[in-house]
Motif scaffolding. Structure first.
Motif, PDB file in Angstrom:
ATOM      1  N   PHE A   1      -1.969  -0.011  -7.819  1.00 22.08           N
ATOM      2  CA  PHE A   1      -2.152  -0.524  -6.459  1.00 22.08           C
ATOM      3  C   PHE A   1      -3.572  -1.059  -6.262  1.00 22.08           C
ATOM      4  CE2 PHE A   1      -4.059   0.940  -2.364  1.00 22.08           C
ATOM      5  CZ  PHE A   1      -3.695  -0.162  -1.617  1.00 22.08           C
ATOM      6  N   VAL A   2      -4.573  -0.294  -6.746  1.00 23.25           N
ATOM      7  CA  VAL A   2      -5.954  -0.689  -6.459  1.00 23.25           C
ATOM      8  C   VAL A   2      -6.436  -1.816  -7.375  1.00 23.25           C
ATOM      9  CG1 VAL A   2      -8.359   0.080  -6.353  1.00 23.25           C
ATOM     10  CG2 VAL A   2      -6.543   1.597  -5.568  1.00 23.25           C
TER      11      VAL A   2
ATOM     12  N   GLN B   1      -6.477 -15.225   5.235  1.00 30.42           N
ATOM     13  CA  GLN B   1      -6.724 -14.952   6.648  1.00 30.42           C
ATOM     14  C   GLN B   1      -7.273 -16.214   7.297  1.00 30.42           C
ATOM     15  OE1 GLN B   1      -9.679 -12.003   7.804  1.00 30.42           O
ATOM     16  NE2 GLN B   1      -8.760 -11.744   9.821  1.00 30.42           N
TER      17      GLN B   1
ATOM     18  N   ALA C   1       2.354 -12.648   9.087  1.00 29.42           N
ATOM     19  CA  ALA C   1       2.146 -11.348   8.450  1.00 29.42           C
ATOM     20  C   ALA C   1       3.398 -10.483   8.511  1.00 29.42           C
ATOM     21  CB  ALA C   1       0.984 -10.642   9.129  1.00 29.42           C
TER      22      ALA C   1
ATOM     23  N   LEU D   1       0.608   6.657   3.398  1.00 30.23           N
ATOM     24  CA  LEU D   1      -0.442   7.655   3.598  1.00 30.23           C
ATOM     25  C   LEU D   1       0.116   9.057   3.376  1.00 30.23           C
ATOM     26  CD1 LEU D   1      -2.223   6.417   6.844  1.00 30.23           C
ATOM     27  CD2 LEU D   1      -3.298   6.643   4.602  1.00 30.23           C
TER      28      LEU D   1
ATOM     29  N   TRP E   1      -3.734 -12.799   9.470  1.00 33.67           N
ATOM     30  CA  TRP E   1      -3.446 -12.782   8.035  1.00 33.67           C
ATOM     31  C   TRP E   1      -2.080 -13.432   7.844  1.00 33.67           C
ATOM     32  CZ3 TRP E   1      -6.535 -11.173   4.025  1.00 33.67           C
ATOM     33  CH2 TRP E   1      -7.714 -10.512   4.370  1.00 33.67           C
TER      34      TRP E   1
ATOM     35  N   PHE F   1      -6.818   9.037   4.231  1.00 35.39           N
ATOM     36  CA  PHE F   1      -7.527   7.898   4.809  1.00 35.39           C
ATOM     37  C   PHE F   1      -7.697   6.842   3.729  1.00 35.39           C
ATOM     38  CE2 PHE F   1     -10.537  11.258   3.581  1.00 35.39           C
ATOM     39  CZ  PHE F   1     -11.318  10.613   2.631  1.00 35.39           C
ATOM     40  N   ILE F   2      -8.086   5.683   4.145  1.00 33.89           N
ATOM     41  CA  ILE F   2      -8.225   4.570   3.192  1.00 33.89           C
ATOM     42  C   ILE F   2      -9.217   4.966   2.097  1.00 33.89           C
ATOM     43  CG2 ILE F   2      -9.104   2.216   2.914  1.00 33.89           C
ATOM     44  CD1 ILE F   2      -8.081   1.648   5.769  1.00 33.89           C
TER      45      ILE F   2
ATOM     46  N   ARG G   1      -7.380 -15.918  13.297  1.00 32.91           N
ATOM     47  CA  ARG G   1      -7.740 -14.643  12.673  1.00 32.91           C
ATOM     48  C   ARG G   1      -6.530 -13.877  12.158  1.00 32.91           C
ATOM     49  NH1 ARG G   1     -12.914 -13.494  12.262  1.00 32.91           N
ATOM     50  NH2 ARG G   1     -12.300 -11.498  11.406  1.00 32.91           N
TER      51      ARG G   1
ATOM     52  N   GLU H   1      -8.341  -5.855  10.816  1.00 31.02           N
ATOM     53  CA  GLU H   1      -7.248  -6.798  11.084  1.00 31.02           C
ATOM     54  C   GLU H   1      -6.219  -6.763   9.950  1.00 31.02           C
ATOM     55  OE1 GLU H   1      -9.701 -10.121  13.753  1.00 31.02           O
ATOM     56  OE2 GLU H   1      -9.821 -10.174  11.562  1.00 31.02           O
ATOM     57  N   TYR H   2      -6.708  -6.630   8.738  1.00 33.13           N
ATOM     58  CA  TYR H   2      -5.819  -6.573   7.579  1.00 33.13           C
ATOM     59  C   TYR H   2      -4.841  -5.413   7.721  1.00 33.13           C
ATOM     60  CZ  TYR H   2      -4.406  -5.852   2.702  1.00 33.13           C
ATOM     61  OH  TYR H   2      -3.679  -5.669   1.557  1.00 33.13           O
TER      62      TYR H   2
ATOM     63  N   GLN I   1      -2.475  -5.857  10.833  1.00 31.84           N
ATOM     64  CA  GLN I   1      -1.468  -6.918  10.787  1.00 31.84           C
ATOM     65  C   GLN I   1      -0.491  -6.752   9.633  1.00 31.84           C
ATOM     66  OE1 GLN I   1      -3.501 -10.712  10.835  1.00 31.84           O
ATOM     67  NE2 GLN I   1      -4.816 -10.081  12.510  1.00 31.84           N
ATOM     68  N   LEU I   2      -0.983  -6.224   8.521  1.00 35.60           N
ATOM     69  CA  LEU I   2      -0.155  -6.223   7.320  1.00 35.60           C
ATOM     70  C   LEU I   2       0.340  -4.851   6.895  1.00 35.60           C
ATOM     71  CD1 LEU I   2      -2.299  -8.771   5.368  1.00 35.60           C
ATOM     72  CD2 LEU I   2       0.129  -9.079   5.803  1.00 35.60           C
TER      73      LEU I   2
ATOM     74  N   TRP J   1      -1.457   4.672  -8.546  1.00 33.32           N
ATOM     75  CA  TRP J   1      -2.593   4.360  -7.674  1.00 33.32           C
ATOM     76  C   TRP J   1      -3.465   3.267  -8.296  1.00 33.32           C
ATOM     77  CZ3 TRP J   1      -3.686   4.819  -2.775  1.00 33.32           C
ATOM     78  CH2 TRP J   1      -5.001   4.573  -2.336  1.00 33.32           C
TER      79      TRP J   1
ATOM     80  N   LEU K   1     -14.419  -6.187  10.579  1.00 29.17           N
ATOM     81  CA  LEU K   1     -13.409  -6.728  11.493  1.00 29.17           C
ATOM     82  C   LEU K   1     -12.189  -7.225  10.708  1.00 29.17           C
ATOM     83  CD1 LEU K   1     -12.669  -7.360  14.441  1.00 29.17           C
ATOM     84  CD2 LEU K   1     -13.577  -9.658  14.077  1.00 29.17           C
ATOM     85  N   SER K   2     -12.433  -7.994   9.636  1.00 26.50           N
ATOM     86  CA  SER K   2     -11.340  -8.492   8.799  1.00 26.50           C
ATOM     87  C   SER K   2     -10.547  -7.341   8.194  1.00 26.50           C
ATOM     88  CB  SER K   2     -11.890  -9.341   7.649  1.00 26.50           C
ATOM     89  OG  SER K   2     -11.956 -10.676   8.032  1.00 26.50           O
TER      90      SER K   2
ATOM     91  N   ARG L   1       0.838  -1.186   0.000  1.00 27.96           N
ATOM     92  CA  ARG L   1       0.000   0.000   0.000  1.00 27.96           C
ATOM     93  C   ARG L   1       0.878   1.243   0.000  1.00 27.96           C
ATOM     94  NH1 ARG L   1      -2.588   4.195   1.772  1.00 27.96           N
ATOM     95  NH2 ARG L   1      -4.846   4.288   1.452  1.00 27.96           N
TER      96      ARG L   1
ATOM     97  N   TRP M   1      -0.097  -1.557   8.645  1.00 24.63           N
ATOM     98  CA  TRP M   1       0.433  -0.671   9.685  1.00 24.63           C
ATOM     99  C   TRP M   1       0.700  -1.456  10.972  1.00 24.63           C
ATOM    100  CZ3 TRP M   1      -4.624   1.877   8.116  1.00 24.63           C
ATOM    101  CH2 TRP M   1      -4.465   2.590   6.918  1.00 24.63           C
TER     102      TRP M   1
ATOM    103  N   GLU N   1     -10.381   0.780  -0.602  1.00 19.94           N
ATOM    104  CA  GLU N   1      -9.314   1.521  -1.280  1.00 19.94           C
ATOM    105  C   GLU N   1      -9.778   2.086  -2.616  1.00 19.94           C
ATOM    106  OE1 GLU N   1      -6.753   2.574   0.052  1.00 19.94           O
ATOM    107  OE2 GLU N   1      -5.717   1.109   1.320  1.00 19.94           O
TER     108      GLU N   1
ATOM    109  N   ALA O   1     -18.716  -8.671   9.987  1.00 18.73           N
ATOM    110  CA  ALA O   1     -17.568  -9.574   9.838  1.00 18.73           C
ATOM    111  C   ALA O   1     -16.529  -8.967   8.900  1.00 18.73           C
ATOM    112  CB  ALA O   1     -18.033 -10.926   9.312  1.00 18.73           C
TER     113      ALA O   1
END
Ligand SMILES: [Zn+2]
Lengths: 89, 998
Positions: free
Chosen positions: A42-43, A58, A84, A30, A66, B886-887, A64, B740-741, B744-745, A39, B736-737, A27, B747, B705, B733
């Protein structure tokens, strides 16, 4: 059904996981200027590779976390799985 | 009725137990241990159905899973099941079965006219015949095909039977209990490996049941029985009969269907009918044996023509004669074994051997028994319509091209043997690169992709001694690797008769002037001439030839036809068979019932049902429920004779005038803790979060994104580093994922933990002008005044001894609060709210009223946040921070998202203020414009505004910003409606938002 070795939980069946796409995509930072092309890359733009591929899964119905999985998209062979925070080598 | 084709003795059936059954309305009897096929043949019944295309009479061809013909409709315990092979179905008391593919009856079948029209029904006949004119398809062709064809009728009733799924792990899975399966299982089990041995049939032993061999001074069957009983005693071994491993999937997972009750008149109490096993095996040993293949000749589909191995099986296993004047037509020694069995039972067979001067122990034995053997002879054509009456035979030249003069031999069955085809389906499914073995004219497994090895006949090894040696060794080696334990087994002494090489002959040429149909695929009626036509028409790839002619595409998947089809293509194309290649084998090996695949996941078990802690209150108070994802939510509370429309109007109106209470337990809740929690929210939501004070809530929108709105909700700062996030019910759900993404990945440096707390809290929304009065009574010790608990305020309070959280947030647009208590106290809370609210006229309201309230307020929900809209489209652009990233932010500057005439949410009111607007309708400028009428937008949600007492809808409309006041048309072609409407603001009620702050 694939058999995926979660680096946290061990061997588990595919139905405990959900797929998360290409693990090599980074990514953009920011707040940093980025061109439309970069961009979009990336997307949207992904190589649909045949062969070895690092991808994200995941462990949804497990820890839970990744994880990164190196899988052959043609044969489904899984070579390696990483946490991860482990870098793809 | 006497069983005229049953021998006086012999076979493994239980003659003490008679079983009566019905076939096509007639009563018969058989014995325990019979299949439907063996019992019918014993009763002299050979006509069992009609063929798929030409409706030619069909008898029995095999004695097991390879059967292409004998498919029946089965009736058992008040249920019916199609596509059952009579050769596999075990007989039970009261069994009923019917022929399929025939109408009105098997003996007189209207469709048989196709047989005389066959010249018009060549390869690709479906493609060619039923194409023109197009208008004929629905009314004429399709009903015709449906009536004339098909392999039975599926039941329309709910299946009362229970089916189960089971997951299993093992060291070695062994598929088939013939000599190779038994030997490998035995040596692996002795080494302590966890072994599953699966046998498709009811009896263990495979070919050992029918072959004249001797192992360690025991007959084949005795040896098999002793091994099986020893294996059954071992704790590390699971032995399963009636269990077919039908699919080999990725990462050494195989699926097996166990038929637990199909052989019983009725499933035992608490037993499933079938069980599907998902087996993850470390090693797989495929010991599935081989299937005899036919030799192709004229009218080779006539009832009475069957595989010689099947004739032998009926004799040896069931004590049944398939005929009393048998003709054995063979190109190898196997036919002799069948002939010898006939002879032993007092029947005089004639052997036609395509070979000139073959010599072997078996042939010698047949000669010594004075069996009539004709060498260099072939069957040119079977004669007889519903049953073989005689055979036209002829001598064939050494080059196998010239036929001598035709002679006619009287016979009542023709037992054919064209040598053996290894059953390589599982190996092929696993990704094994199969190779062609010239010696046996068939494909055998080659290089393995997964952990699989093939043994014995399935690997093209046709002698018992070699098979046993190889299998003992493989079982030992593979298990030793896993268990580090070796228990050597002494190899038993094996006695078997030596055979000689087979003749590669597989198809009898047509005699001059004769045009007999010579069938390759017996279930789909594909003849030699069909393949010839397909090749003439330019089809080359074997996969194309297969689909065009339907060769091998029937439910038997060409178990008896594939190789002969390949032989034919290779001959015409002048290529070797391996160059033609075989078509792909796909699971299932043989049909599996839908019930077994579905398992327990039917009805209420198809998905979990989630209920709020207040569910039983709703039930007691006449709630009508609706599915919201897996949740059950009250849609409305029915009073008297009210319908949905009346009830929801009453409930919504009561919120606007008095106070209502709604169960909002289903909202997703995520607990967020950690020093960087605010920073995470600031990156995830589009608005600013760093300065939210403790004790305050804020509404937020999060994007994907790509700039599309993902979800919205409020998040409250409970304490310095603790936030309580709410999501929509549907996205809980995913959100939450999503969090977590990023944590964990993307930031990982953020020190934040997230966890779902949806189930931990019960929630009630108290909404309406009198809601504060209710709150005061519920929390007399807390200051819930406008100053004490302002809009978007949060406090913790005591609800009669129960800890509660109060959020002053509103979805209805009225003064409103959401009270959360721990789930176990939800019912208590709800009762207290109803009790306290009584004097203020409180009423519970369901999702329908909830929708009405939010729609007329212009609050967006799932129907607007549908994965296609950006914040601007939902008039949420005010929530986009300009100061921070922001995302998804970068995506919003993409050209289309920034377009001047971008779609935007608007309100829609019918001009007559009466006509309800169907959701999903289109907005157009001119209702009479020629089609396709340019579409300007769509109706996302509709309600009856209780504030203005007229219909009101939300719409996503092109250039919505500049459309307020315009008159347009709503068109619903589905409901055949055209409604003139006016475009208004989406904030139809209280546009300034004064009520929520009152
Ligand atoms: Zn895990």
């Amino acid at each position: 059904m694939l058999h995926i070795k979660c680096p946290h939980c061990g061997m588990r069946s595919q139905n405990e996981f959900s797929y998360g796409g290409d693990a090599t995509v980074k990514r953009p930072e920011l707040g940093k200027e980025i061109s439309d092309q970069d961009w979009d890359n990336f997307v949207y733009n992904r190589k649909s590779l045949r062969g070895k591929h690092w991808e994200l899964w995941q462990h949804l119905s497990g820890c839970r976390q990744w994880i990164k999985v190196q899988r052959d998209t043609a044969t489904h062979e899984i070579f390696k799985t990483l946490k991860a925070n482990e870098e793809i080598s | 009725m006497t069983q005229s084709f049953r021998l006086e003795s012999g076979g493994f059936i239980n003659r003490d137990k008679k079983i009566s059954f019905k076939f096509n309305g007639k009563n018969y009897f058989g014995y325990e241990g019979d299949t439907l096929a063996s019992a019918l043949i014993a009763n002299g019944v050979h006509l069992i159905g009609r063929s798929f295309k030409y409706h030619r009479p069909r008898g029995f061809f095999g004695a097991g899973v390879d059967e292409p013909y004998a498919i029946v409709q089965l009736y058992r315990n008040g249920e019916t099941e199609p596509n059952i092979k009579a050769t596999e179905q075990e007989l039970f008391e009261g069994l009923k079965a019917k022929s399929v593919n025939c109408w009105p009856s098997v003996n007189f079948d209207v469709g048989a006219i196709n047989n005389f029209l066959k010249i018009f029904l060549p390869a690709g006949f479906y493609y060619k015949t039923f194409m023109w004119p197009k208008s004929f398809w629905y009314k004429i062709y399709e009903p015709f095909i449906r009536r004339a064809a098909g392999l039975g009728t599926a039941s329309t009733k709910h299946d009362k039977e229970r089916y189960e799924h089971k997951y299993e792990y093992c060291d070695l899975l062994i598929t088939g209990s013939g000599p190779s399966g038994l030997a490998s299982a035995y040596s692996a089990a002795k080494n302590g490996a966890k072994v599953i041995l699966a046998e498709d049939k009811s009896r263990f032993g495979g070919t050992l049941l029918t072959s004249e061999v001797n192992i360690g001074n025991q007959s084949g069957k005795e040896w098999a029985d002793s091994i099986i009983s020893e294996l059954k005693e071992m704790p590390n071994v699971t032995v399963k009969n009636r269990s077919q491993v039908f699919g080999y999937y990725d990462h050494n997972m195989l699926v097996m269907s166990e038929r637990i009750s199909d052989h019983l008149p009725k499933t035992k109490k608490f037993h499933p009918k079938q069980r599907l096993w998902y087996i993850r095996a470390k090693e797989v040993l495929i010991s599935s044996g081989s299937i005899e293949r036919p030799i192709v000749f004229g009218n080779n589909d006539t009832p009475g023509v069957m595989l010689s191995s099947a004739a032998k099986e009926y004799l040896k296993v069931y004590g049944v004669l398939v005929g009393k004047k048998p003709l054995v037509f063979t190109n190898n020694d196997s036919g002799y074994e069948t002939a010898i069995e006939f002879k032993k039972n007092g029947i005089d067979p004639i052997i036609l051997d395509t070979r000139k001067e073959p010599q072997s122990e078996i042939i010698e034995e047949a000669k010594n028994m004075n069996i009539n053997i004709k060498n260099s002879y072939v069957v040119v054509a079977a004669q007889g319509y519903k049953k073989v009456k005689s055979a036209d035979v002829a001598k064939i030249s050494d080059n196998k091209e010239e036929l001598g003069s035709i002679e006619n031999i009287e016979c009542d069955c023709i037992c054919v043997s064209g040598f053996w085809t290894p059953t390589i389906h599982l190996a092929s499914q696993s990704g094994n690169k199969t190779k062609f073995n010239e010696d046996i004219d068939a494909f055998v497994p080659g290089i393995s992709k997964q952990n699989e090895k093939t043994l014995g006949a399935a690997n093209g090894i046709y002698t018992l001694e070699e098979t046993l040696k190889d299998s003992f060794e493989k079982g030992n080696l593979l298990s030793k690797k896993i268990t580090n334990n070796e228990n050597k087994i002494s190899f038993p002494n094996v006695v078997e008769k030596k055979s000689t090489v087979h003749d590669k002959f597989w198809c009898v040429p047509l005699p001059k002037g004769k045009n007999y149909k010579r069938f390759l695929d017996f279930q789909n009626d594909v003849a030699v001439s069909d393949i010839e036509i397909a090749l003439k028409e330019g089809y080359r790839s074997i996969e194309h030839v297969k689909r065009y002619t339907t060769l091998g595409m029937a439910t038997d998947q060409g178990k008896t036809s594939n190789l002969n089809g390949l032989q034919l293509v290779s001959k015409i194309e002048n290529k070797v068979v391996p160059a033609v290649g075989h078509t792909t084998f796909r699971p299932p090996y043989s049909p599996v019932s839908i019930g077994a695949i579905v398992g327990r996941e039917v009805g209420k078990h198809s998905k979990p049902t989630r209920k709020s802690p207040m569910h039983s209150w709703h039930e007691k108070n006449n709630a009508v429920f609706v599915d919201a994802g897996v949740w059950l939510r009250p849609r409305y509370y029915k009073r008297g004779e009210e319908n949905l429309f009346e009830a929801s109007k009453r409930e919504a109106r009561n919120v606007r005038t008095n106070v209502g209470v709604c169960d909002v337990t289903t909202l997703g809740k995520i607990d967020i803790k950690g020093p960087d929690a605010a920073e995470l929210l600031n990156r995830v939501y589009t608005n600013a979060w760093l300065k939210l004070p403790v004790g305050k809530a804020r509404y937020g929108v999060m994007l994907r994104e790509d700039g599309i709105v993902m979800d919205d909700g409020t998040t409250t700062r409970i304490s310095e580093n603790h936030y309580h996030m709410t999501t929509t019910t549907a996205q809980a759900a995913n959100v939450l994922s999503h969090l977590e993404y990023y944590l964990q990945l993307v930031w990982p440096e953020l020190n934040v933990n997230v966890v779902s707390t949806t189930e931990q809290w019960a929630g009630a929304a108290i909404a309406g002008p009198k809601s504060r009065e209710v709150l005061k009574k519920l929390f007399p010790k807390s200051d819930v005044s406008n100053e004490g608990l302002p809009f978007m305020g949060y406090m913790e309070a005591d609800l009669f001894g129960v800890k509660a959280k109060i959020f002053r947030i509103s979805f209805s647009g009225e003064l409103a609060y959401e009270v959360n208590v721990e789930s176990d106290n939800g019912y208590f809370m709800w009762e207290k709210i109803i009790e306290a609210g009584e004097e203020f006229g409180i009423q519970p309201y369901g999702t329908e009223a909830l929708s009405t309230l939010r729609i007329e307020m212009g609050h967006v929900a799932g129907s607007e946040l549908d994965g296609r809209t950006i914040p601007y489209d939902n008039s949420l652009e005010g929530l986009l921070s300009k100061k921070k990233d922001f995302i998804g932010k970068r995506s919003l500057s993409r050209k289309a998202f920034a377009a001047e005439d971008r779609q935007k949410i608007v309100g829609v009111v019918p001009l007559d203020k009466k006509t309800s607007i169907p959701e999903g309708s289109h907005l157009v400028k001119d209702s009479n414009a020629p089609l396709p009428n340019p579409k300007l937008g769509y109706i996302s949600a509709s309600c009856w505004s209780v504030e203005y007492d007229n219909p009101f809808s939300l719409a996503i409309l092109k250039d919505g910003k500049n459309m307020i006041g315009e008159k347009l048309f709503v068109m619903s072609p589905l409901k055949n409606k055209v409604i003139p409407v006016e475009i208004v603001s989406s904030h139809y009620v209280d546009p300034k938002g004064e009520r929520v702050r009152s």
